[in-house]
Design a protein around this motif. Structure first.
Motif, mmCIF file in Angstrom:
data_model
loop_
_atom_site.group_PDB
_atom_site.id
_atom_site.type_symbol
_atom_site.label_atom_id
_atom_site.label_comp_id
_atom_site.label_asym_id
_atom_site.label_seq_id
_atom_site.Cartn_x
_atom_site.Cartn_y
_atom_site.Cartn_z
ATOM 1 N N ALA A 61 0.858 -1.188 0.000
ATOM 2 C CA ALA A 61 0.000 0.000 0.000
ATOM 3 C C ALA A 61 0.892 1.235 0.000
ATOM 4 N N ILE A 62 0.716 2.078 -1.008
ATOM 5 C CA ILE A 62 1.581 3.248 -1.170
ATOM 6 C C ILE A 62 0.737 4.519 -1.150
ATOM 7 N N SER A 63 1.140 5.470 -0.313
ATOM 8 C CA SER A 63 0.513 6.795 -0.295
ATOM 9 C C SER A 63 1.183 7.657 -1.356
ATOM 10 N N VAL A 64 0.384 8.194 -2.272
ATOM 11 C CA VAL A 64 0.944 8.955 -3.391
ATOM 12 C C VAL A 64 0.590 10.434 -3.247
ATOM 13 N N PRO A 84 5.374 -10.595 -8.186
ATOM 14 C CA PRO A 84 4.196 -10.775 -9.052
ATOM 15 C C PRO A 84 2.925 -11.198 -8.319
ATOM 16 N N LYS A 85 3.054 -11.834 -7.172
ATOM 17 C CA LYS A 85 1.874 -12.286 -6.431
ATOM 18 C C LYS A 85 1.349 -11.232 -5.457
ATOM 19 N N SER A 86 2.109 -10.185 -5.242
ATOM 20 C CA SER A 86 1.685 -9.125 -4.324
ATOM 21 C C SER A 86 0.653 -8.221 -4.982
ATOM 22 N N GLN A 87 -0.315 -7.810 -4.206
ATOM 23 C CA GLN A 87 -1.290 -6.836 -4.686
ATOM 24 C C GLN A 87 -0.745 -5.444 -4.423
ATOM 25 N N ILE A 88 -0.971 -4.543 -5.355
ATOM 26 C CA ILE A 88 -0.508 -3.166 -5.215
ATOM 27 C C ILE A 88 -1.723 -2.257 -5.075
ATOM 28 N N ASP A 110 -3.535 -2.881 -8.571
ATOM 29 C CA ASP A 110 -4.701 -3.729 -8.320
ATOM 30 C C ASP A 110 -5.889 -2.937 -7.799
ATOM 31 N N LEU A 111 -5.615 -1.864 -7.062
ATOM 32 C CA LEU A 111 -6.698 -1.102 -6.446
ATOM 33 C C LEU A 111 -6.204 0.306 -6.118
#
Length: 117
Positions: A61-64, A84-88, A110-111
């Motif tokens: 989870a990244i704060s942009v 590749p299996k991690s959701q972003i 992903d979201l």
């Protein structure tokens, strides 16, 4: 137990964003394990990617924000290659108002969380 890594890319260490701390607090009674990676935009993008990869998260989870938008854009394709299996998941003001552009330009996302996390 799934692991969420909250990534904060600050202008410098003394200017950390509180968002990731609020988000971590909001999930503390769930089945997720969480970690905060407080990094800066002055670090090399490959160093940042390596730190995230070493954390081995299920969810990133990244704060942009305006100050880290450019480096996040560089990181997105590489993150999916490394994990590749991690959701972003992205959130924050820079992606909230134009989420359709981000999703179409970066298929590795992903979201996107729009508004308050």
């Amino acid at each position: 137990m799934e692991k969420i890594v909250f990534v904060s890319l600050n202008a410098r260490y003394t200017h950390s964003t509180p968002a990731v701390y609020y988000l971590r607090e909001s999930i503390k009674e769930t089945a997720f394990f969480s970690e905060i990676l407080s990094l800066t935009i002055n670090q090399n993008v490959f160093e940042i990617l390596e730190i995230i990869q070493e954390s081995n998260p299920d969810i990133i989870a990244i704060s942009v924000y305006i100050w880290n938008s450019e480096i996040v854009q560089k990181m997105l394709p590489e993150l999916k290659k490394l994990l590749p299996k991690s959701q972003i998941i992205l959130g924050g003001p820079e992606v909230s108002y134009n989420y359709k552009t981000w999703i179409s330009k970066y298929p590795s996302i992903d979201l996107i969380i729009s508004g308050n996390g």
